[in-house]
Motif scaffolding. Structure first.
Motif, PDB file in Angstrom:
ATOM      1  N   UNK A 114     -40.631 -55.668  29.267  1.00 51.67           N
ATOM      2  CA  UNK A 114     -41.084 -55.019  28.034  1.00 51.67           C
ATOM      3  C   UNK A 114     -40.363 -53.699  27.784  1.00 51.67           C
ATOM      4  N   UNK A 115     -39.963 -52.996  28.844  1.00 51.22           N
ATOM      5  CA  UNK A 115     -39.308 -51.702  28.683  1.00 51.22           C
ATOM      6  C   UNK A 115     -38.017 -51.795  27.871  1.00 51.22           C
ATOM      7  N   UNK A 116     -37.309 -52.897  28.009  1.00 54.35           N
ATOM      8  CA  UNK A 116     -35.975 -52.998  27.398  1.00 54.35           C
ATOM      9  C   UNK A 116     -35.975 -53.754  26.071  1.00 54.35           C
ATOM     10  N   UNK A 117     -37.146 -54.119  25.567  1.00 55.69           N
ATOM     11  CA  UNK A 117     -37.219 -54.860  24.311  1.00 55.69           C
ATOM     12  C   UNK A 117     -37.267 -53.869  23.147  1.00 55.69           C
ATOM     13  N   UNK A 118     -36.242 -53.872  22.319  1.00 53.31           N
ATOM     14  CA  UNK A 118     -36.131 -52.873  21.263  1.00 53.31           C
ATOM     15  C   UNK A 118     -37.200 -53.022  20.191  1.00 53.31           C
ATOM     16  N   UNK A 119     -37.811 -54.196  20.092  1.00 50.07           N
ATOM     17  CA  UNK A 119     -38.866 -54.393  19.095  1.00 50.07           C
ATOM     18  C   UNK A 119     -40.250 -54.044  19.633  1.00 50.07           C
ATOM     19  N   UNK A 120     -40.300 -53.440  20.819  1.00 52.63           N
ATOM     20  CA  UNK A 120     -41.560 -53.048  21.446  1.00 52.63           C
ATOM     21  C   UNK A 120     -41.613 -51.527  21.564  1.00 52.63           C
ATOM     22  N   UNK A 121     -42.770 -50.953  21.183  1.00 52.52           N
ATOM     23  CA  UNK A 121     -43.005 -49.524  21.373  1.00 52.52           C
ATOM     24  C   UNK A 121     -44.137 -49.380  22.375  1.00 52.52           C
ATOM     25  N   UNK A 122     -43.901 -48.589  23.423  1.00 51.85           N
ATOM     26  CA  UNK A 122     -44.833 -48.454  24.539  1.00 51.85           C
ATOM     27  C   UNK A 122     -45.374 -47.031  24.603  1.00 51.85           C
ATOM     28  N   UNK A 123     -46.684 -46.908  24.739  1.00 53.91           N
ATOM     29  CA  UNK A 123     -47.310 -45.631  25.073  1.00 53.91           C
ATOM     30  C   UNK A 123     -48.106 -45.824  26.363  1.00 53.91           C
ATOM     31  N   UNK A 124     -48.251 -44.781  27.202  1.00 54.66           N
ATOM     32  CA  UNK A 124     -48.786 -44.929  28.559  1.00 54.66           C
ATOM     33  C   UNK A 124     -50.312 -44.838  28.639  1.00 54.66           C
ATOM     34  N   UNK A 125     -51.001 -45.761  27.973  1.00 53.71           N
ATOM     35  CA  UNK A 125     -52.464 -45.772  27.924  1.00 53.71           C
ATOM     36  C   UNK A 125     -52.988 -44.380  27.537  1.00 53.71           C
ATOM     37  N   UNK A 126     -52.376 -43.834  26.498  1.00 51.97           N
ATOM     38  CA  UNK A 126     -52.693 -42.471  26.066  1.00 51.97           C
ATOM     39  C   UNK A 126     -53.317 -42.419  24.675  1.00 51.97           C
ATOM     40  N   UNK A 127     -53.570 -43.582  24.062  1.00 52.84           N
ATOM     41  CA  UNK A 127     -54.043 -43.589  22.670  1.00 52.84           C
ATOM     42  C   UNK A 127     -55.359 -42.857  22.490  1.00 52.84           C
ATOM     43  N   UNK A 128     -56.200 -42.874  23.511  1.00 52.25           N
ATOM     44  CA  UNK A 128     -57.509 -42.241  23.381  1.00 52.25           C
ATOM     45  C   UNK A 128     -57.547 -40.781  23.775  1.00 52.25           C
ATOM     46  N   UNK A 129     -56.423 -40.246  24.273  1.00 53.65           N
ATOM     47  CA  UNK A 129     -56.416 -38.855  24.735  1.00 53.65           C
ATOM     48  C   UNK A 129     -56.445 -37.904  23.543  1.00 53.65           C
ATOM     49  N   UNK A 130     -57.315 -36.924  23.619  1.00 49.70           N
ATOM     50  CA  UNK A 130     -57.431 -35.937  22.551  1.00 49.70           C
ATOM     51  C   UNK A 130     -58.096 -34.674  23.097  1.00 49.70           C
ATOM     52  N   UNK A 131     -57.758 -33.532  22.514  1.00 47.92           N
ATOM     53  CA  UNK A 131     -58.393 -32.292  22.945  1.00 47.92           C
ATOM     54  C   UNK A 131     -59.849 -32.197  22.487  1.00 47.92           C
ATOM     55  N   UNK A 132     -60.300 -33.169  21.699  1.00 45.76           N
ATOM     56  CA  UNK A 132     -61.691 -33.200  21.246  1.00 45.76           C
ATOM     57  C   UNK A 132     -62.572 -34.103  22.120  1.00 45.76           C
ATOM     58  N   UNK A 133     -61.993 -34.676  23.181  1.00 46.11           N
ATOM     59  CA  UNK A 133     -62.691 -35.703  23.959  1.00 46.11           C
ATOM     60  C   UNK A 133     -64.007 -35.190  24.555  1.00 46.11           C
TER      61      UNK A 133
END
Length: 318
Positions: A267-286
């Motif tokens: 998945x790392x080398x697939x140009x049609x894939x965008x990866x985030x490191x399980x960070x979607x829920x991180x926020x300073x309001x948590x």
């Protein structure tokens, strides 16, 4: 014995004061989830958060523990069977992620429709290029699998882009900002209509590898898959196959079956894939949002013995 609340996640002084004010008659102690004090936890009636190595202390037969407020929306890593046996009340952090995760969902969708993911790569190579395939969200269909707080916020924002919204849930109950809601057993019919299929599901016995070869085969040709729920809801090999054969034009992935994603993973080398490191829920309001949930719950707990928000049904696993 003084009734005790212990929090295993860091809170500001103001947040601690809010909890103490909402729970007269209780002592509040700020603990450390990385180095938990078992003697302190042994007397806790209410625990906010969880940590490794504390279950035997808190779930012993004579423990005063009655309620655990999870720090996260996902509860699959907690000892649910032992909680159930002890009749421990468990409330999740559901709802804290609606704003940050919906923002990530639209980040993925806008990256793909405007080819911003390729523009960033081109910039790194000082390469001025557009293949003319840029599109827009107007008129597109978003299939949102999981219509809770995150899904509902995503549907609300989608309407601002004048998108069509289709939801998928266990009940199929109609909801605001959804043009149509299917039950989960009609998932193939739902995904066949989507330009973007957005997976916001928790992991349960029912959702494990729900997105498999059969479901990906039902996707509209050239659609996009976004997973911000749990990695184990997706058969990764089936996803890669769907990407390689062009069934999917791209994927935005925040969660994976194995985390961290191994460095040699394709998945790392697939140009049609965008990866985030399980960070979607991180926020300073948590932390503020967890405290909001907890203070409302402590009011109902003190008056009725049961928290009112996000009470987990052990049979459903959420």
């Amino acid at each position: 014995m003084t009734k005790s609340i212990v929090c295993l996640q860091p809170l500001t002084a103001e947040q601690q004061e809010r909890i103490q004010a909402a729970a007269p008659g209780y002592t509040f102690t700020q603990g450390d989830g990385k180095n938990p004090d078992l003697q302190m936890l042994a007397d806790a009636e209410i625990v906010i958060g969880w940590a490794k190595g504390i279950a035997d202390t808190l779930l012993r037969p004579d423990s005063p523990l009655r309620w655990v407020q999870s720090w996260s929306a996902g509860i699959e890593k907690l000892p649910l069977e032992r909680f159930k046996e002890r009749e421990i009340l468990l409330t999740s952090g559901s709802g804290v992620h609606a704003e940050p995760i919906s923002a990530v969902i639209f980040g993925f969708m806008l990256l793909f429709t405007r080819n911003l993911h390729t523009a960033v790569r081109n910039q790194m190579n000082r390469y001025w290029n557009s293949d003319g395939s840029e599109s827009e969200l107007f008129g597109k269909t978003a299939v949102i699998v999981g219509t809770g707080a995150i899904g509902s916020e995503t549907a609300r924002i989608a309407k601002a882009f004048r998108m069509k919204t289709i939801g998928v849930s266990r009940s199929g109950k109609p909801l605001a900002n959804f043009d149509q809601v299917y039950t989960t057993d009609h998932l193939p019919e739902a995904v066949s209509q989507g330009d973007f299929i957005i997976n916001i599901l928790p992991i349960t016995d029912e959702t494990k590898q729900l997105f498999n070869t059969a479901i990906f085969s039902a996707f509209k040709q050239g659609s996009y898959y976004i997973n911000v729920g749990r990695g184990a809801t997706t058969d990764t090999e089936a996803l890669i196959h769907a990407l390689n054969r062009g069934q999917l034009r791209g994927a935005g992935l925040d969660v994976f079956e194995t985390e961290p994603l191994p460095q040699n993973h394709p998945l790392w080398t697939m140009e049609q894939v965008v990866i985030t490191p399980h960070s979607a829920g991180i926020t300073d309001q948590y932390a503020n949002r967890i405290v909001n949930i907890f203070t409302e719950n402590i009011n109902s707990y003190l008056s009725s013995g049961t928290p009112s928000l996000n009470l987990v049904d052990y049979a459903r696993q959420y």
